[in-house]
Write a protein that holds these residues in place. Structure first.
Motif, mmCIF file in Angstrom:
data_model
loop_
_atom_site.group_PDB
_atom_site.id
_atom_site.type_symbol
_atom_site.label_atom_id
_atom_site.label_comp_id
_atom_site.label_asym_id
_atom_site.label_seq_id
_atom_site.Cartn_x
_atom_site.Cartn_y
_atom_site.Cartn_z
ATOM 1 N N THR A 204 0.780 -1.188 -0.014
ATOM 2 C CA THR A 204 0.082 -0.003 -0.094
ATOM 3 C C THR A 204 0.856 1.156 -0.012
ATOM 4 O O THR A 204 0.348 2.446 -0.033
ATOM 5 C CB THR A 204 -0.972 -0.069 1.565
ATOM 6 O OG1 THR A 204 0.042 -0.058 2.242
ATOM 7 C CG2 THR A 204 -1.723 -1.273 1.266
ATOM 8 N N ASN A 205 1.970 1.109 0.161
ATOM 9 C CA ASN A 205 2.821 2.292 0.081
ATOM 10 C C ASN A 205 4.013 2.342 -0.941
ATOM 11 O O ASN A 205 5.040 2.899 -0.843
ATOM 12 C CB ASN A 205 3.686 2.105 1.490
ATOM 13 C CG ASN A 205 4.298 3.637 1.902
ATOM 14 O OD1 ASN A 205 3.633 4.649 1.415
ATOM 15 N ND2 ASN A 205 5.190 3.578 2.921
ATOM 16 N N GLU A 206 3.425 2.003 -2.294
ATOM 17 C CA GLU A 206 4.464 1.781 -3.308
ATOM 18 C C GLU A 206 4.778 3.430 -3.824
ATOM 19 O O GLU A 206 5.853 3.633 -4.320
ATOM 20 C CB GLU A 206 3.680 1.391 -4.507
ATOM 21 C CG GLU A 206 3.495 -0.314 -4.284
ATOM 22 C CD GLU A 206 2.826 -0.947 -5.337
ATOM 23 O OE1 GLU A 206 1.906 -0.350 -5.909
ATOM 24 O OE2 GLU A 206 2.860 -2.072 -5.553
ATOM 25 N N ARG A 207 3.834 4.307 -3.458
ATOM 26 C CA ARG A 207 4.371 5.694 -3.916
ATOM 27 C C ARG A 207 5.601 6.315 -3.092
ATOM 28 O O ARG A 207 6.305 6.797 -3.797
ATOM 29 C CB ARG A 207 3.042 6.430 -3.599
ATOM 30 C CG ARG A 207 3.075 7.790 -4.104
ATOM 31 C CD ARG A 207 2.112 8.937 -3.554
ATOM 32 N NE ARG A 207 0.694 8.128 -3.719
ATOM 33 C CZ ARG A 207 -0.178 8.405 -4.898
ATOM 34 N NH1 ARG A 207 0.536 8.989 -5.717
ATOM 35 N NH2 ARG A 207 -1.174 7.764 -5.058
ATOM 36 N N GLU A 208 5.725 5.842 -1.984
ATOM 37 C CA GLU A 208 6.856 6.224 -1.070
ATOM 38 C C GLU A 208 8.152 5.640 -1.585
ATOM 39 O O GLU A 208 9.317 5.911 -1.478
ATOM 40 C CB GLU A 208 6.577 6.094 0.374
ATOM 41 C CG GLU A 208 5.580 6.974 0.912
ATOM 42 C CD GLU A 208 6.121 8.567 1.010
ATOM 43 O OE1 GLU A 208 7.274 8.594 1.150
ATOM 44 O OE2 GLU A 208 5.074 9.429 0.337
ATOM 45 N N ALA A 209 7.782 4.464 -2.043
ATOM 46 C CA ALA A 209 9.169 3.491 -2.468
ATOM 47 C C ALA A 209 9.462 4.037 -3.671
ATOM 48 O O ALA A 209 10.787 4.188 -3.825
ATOM 49 C CB ALA A 209 8.561 2.004 -2.457
ATOM 50 N N VAL A 210 8.503 4.675 -4.743
ATOM 51 C CA VAL A 210 9.302 5.075 -5.917
ATOM 52 C C VAL A 210 9.799 6.426 -5.450
ATOM 53 O O VAL A 210 10.934 6.433 -6.064
ATOM 54 C CB VAL A 210 7.924 5.185 -6.735
ATOM 55 C CG1 VAL A 210 8.566 6.234 -8.021
ATOM 56 C CG2 VAL A 210 7.343 3.881 -7.179
ATOM 57 N N LYS A 211 9.400 7.189 -4.706
ATOM 58 C CA LYS A 211 9.903 8.363 -4.573
ATOM 59 C C LYS A 211 11.258 8.186 -3.768
ATOM 60 O O LYS A 211 12.068 8.783 -4.067
ATOM 61 C CB LYS A 211 9.187 9.127 -3.388
ATOM 62 C CG LYS A 211 9.697 10.514 -2.589
ATOM 63 C CD LYS A 211 8.731 11.284 -1.926
ATOM 64 C CE LYS A 211 9.413 12.405 -1.161
ATOM 65 N NZ LYS A 211 8.524 12.880 -0.122
#
Length: 393
Positions: A204-211
Motif C-alpha cells: 500500500t506504500n508503493e508511492r513512497e517506495a518510488v519516491k
C-alpha cells in the motif's frame, strides 16, 4: 687558423613537428666525421656574404685547427670551400681515404602551427548512434537522434521481475548537458525502486517506495561529481497495479479504449505551482527567447542531477497509481521530443491501429510512426518512444 661550417638553425623538434616536415635536421656523429661539438656553436659577428647556392645563417660550427703537417692541414682551404658549398670533403685519389663526408641539413620551412593544429588534425572520434530499436516481452521502443552529435536519450526495460511475468519496470530518460545522468538513471533507477519496494514490504506504500528510489538515485549520481541532468518517466507494474512516475517533461499517456489519458504532468517552470516552489526557495524563473527557465538556464524544474541547480531543480517525482483494467490497451512513455510536436490523442490514434484489433500487432511500427511524425513536423530533438502492451499484464 680555423675553418667554419655554415648550418641552418631549426627549432627544437616536438611531437607535432611530424605534421609539417619529413626530414630530420639533426647532425649525427660518426667515426668518420671530424670532432664536431654543439658546445662550439656561437654567433659569428661578421658572417661572409652568402653564395647563391648557400643560405645565409647567423650561426656556424667552428672546427678546431688541425695539427701542423696533418693531411687535413694541407687541404684546409679546399675543405672550407667544399663544406661551404655542401659537398663532401676528401683527399685526392692518391692521398688516402675520405676524411669527411657531410651534407648541409635541409632548411625547414615551418608553416604557422596554429591553423594546422586546429584544423588539420581530426578531433577524437566519438560513438554516434543514429537510431535504436528493441522489442521484448510486452514492450517495444524506438529512439532517434536529433541534431546533436550524440544521442542523449536512454531507456530501461526489465520484465518478469522476481520470475513473475506479471511484474515489470520500464523507463525513458531524456538527458541534458551530456548523457551521463540519463545513463546513470537507466542503470540504477529501476534497481533502486525495486530495492525500496522489497525493503518496505508494504504494497500500500508503493508511492513512497518510488519516491525513495528517485531520491536515492539522484544522491548517488551527485556523488559522481559530473555535470548534466536527466528527465525521467517510469512505469512499475506489480500486483495488477500500474505505478507511473515522472520528474521533468517526459510523459506517460494511457490508451483507454482509444481515449488518451495523461498519467503524468510535465515539470516545467511555467507551471504555477513549480514556479512558486522555486521562488519560495530563493530562485527565479525567467522567460528566455520564449521559453521559461529556472535561473534563466534550465527549461525543466525537476530531474536527476543538475548539481549546480539542485536547490531548485529537485528529483522528487510525482506518482499516480491505477489498477490495470481490461480497457487499458497500451501505455506510451516518451521524451519531450515527441510531445512537443504530437498531442496525446494524436499519439494514441496513430499507434492504436498497429496494436489493437489486428491478428499480428506491430507496436514497434507504431513507435516509428510517432517518431517520424514528430520529425516531419520539425523536431530537432532526440526522440524516444516506448509502447507497453498492458494486455500482457
Amino acid at each position: 687558423m680555423s675553418c667554419s661550417l655554415a648550418v641552418s638553425i631549426s627549432p627544437v623538434p616536438s611531437p607535432s613537428m611530424g605534421l609539417f616536415c619529413n626530414k630530420s635536421s639533426f647532425i649525427c656523429s660518426s667515426p668518420e666525421a671530424l670532432n664536431l661539438s654543439l658546445a662550439h656553436i656561437k654567433p659569428s659577428p661578421s658572417p661572409p656574404s652568402p653564395s647563391p647556392s648557400s643560405p645565409c645563417s647567423p650561426f656556424r660550427l667552428r672546427l678546431q685547427k688541425p695539427p701542423p703537417g696533418s693531411l687535413l692541414s694541407s687541404s684546409a682551404s679546399t675543405s672550407t670551400s667544399s663544406m661551404e658549398s655542401g659537398s663532401s670533403v676528401g683527399l685526392g685519389p692518391g692521398s688516402g681515404p675520405t676524411i669527411l663526408k657531410r651534407k648541409r641539413p635541409t632548411r625547414l620551412d615551418i608553416p604557422a602551427a596554429t591553423t594546422a593544429l586546429r584544423f588539420g588534425v581530426p578531433t577524437t572520434p566519438c560513438e554516434v548512434v543514429r537510431e535504436v530499436e528493441r522489442e521484448g516481452y510486452g514492450y517495444s521502443v524506438y529512439c532517434k537522434r536529433g541534431r546533436r552529435e550524440a544521442m542523449e536519450d536512454r531507456f530501461a526495460a526489465s520484465v518478469k521481475l522476481q520470475g513473475d511475468s506479471k511484474q515489470a519496470f520500464f523507463g525513458v530518460f531524456d538527458g541534458h548537458g551530456g548523457v551521463k545522468a540519463a545513463e546513470f538513471a537507466a542503470q540504477m533507477l529501476g534497481k533502486n525502486i525495486l530495492d525500496e519496494v522489497v525493503r518496505r514490504r508494504d504494497e500500500t506504500n508503493e508511492r513512497e517506495a518510488v519516491k525513495a528510489g528517485y531520491l536515492r538515485t539522484d544522491t548517488e549520481f551527485l556523488k559522481e561529481n559530473v555535470t548534466g541532468g536527466s528527465c525521467c518517466v517510469t512505469a512499475l507494474i506489480k500486483n495488477g497495479n500500474l505505478v507511473v512516475s515522472n520528474a521533468g517533461d517526459c510523459r506517460a499517456v494511457l490508451s483507454r479504449d482509444g481515449a488518451a489519458e495523461a498519467l503524468t504532468s510535465d515539470h516545467r517552470p511555467s507551471r504555477e505551482d513549480e514556479r512558486n516552489r522555486i521562488e519560495t526557495c530563493g530562485g527565479y524563473v525567467d522567460l528566455c527567447r520564449g521559453v521559461w527557465r529556472v535561473q534563466g538556464s534550465l527549461a525543466v524544474s525537476r530531474g536527476i542531477g543538475d548539481n549546480h541547480l539542485k536547490q531548485w531543480v529537485i528529483a522528487e517525482p510525482e506518482t499516480k497509481i491505477v489498477s490495470i483494467k481490461p480497457d487499458y490497451e497500451f501505455l506510451i512513455l516518451a521524451s519531450d521530443g515527441l510531445w512537443d510536436k504530437v498531442s496525446n490523442q494524436e499519439a494514441v490514434d496513430i499507434a492504436r491501429p498497429s496494436c489493437v484489433g489486428i491478428n499480428k500487432p506491430n507496436p514497434l511500427n507504431a513507435c516509428k510512426k510517432l517518431v517520424n511524425l514528430s520529425v516531419s513536423r520539425g523536431s530537432s530533438d532526440d526522440i524516444s518512444v516506448m509502447l507497453v502492451q498492458l494486455g500482457q499484464y
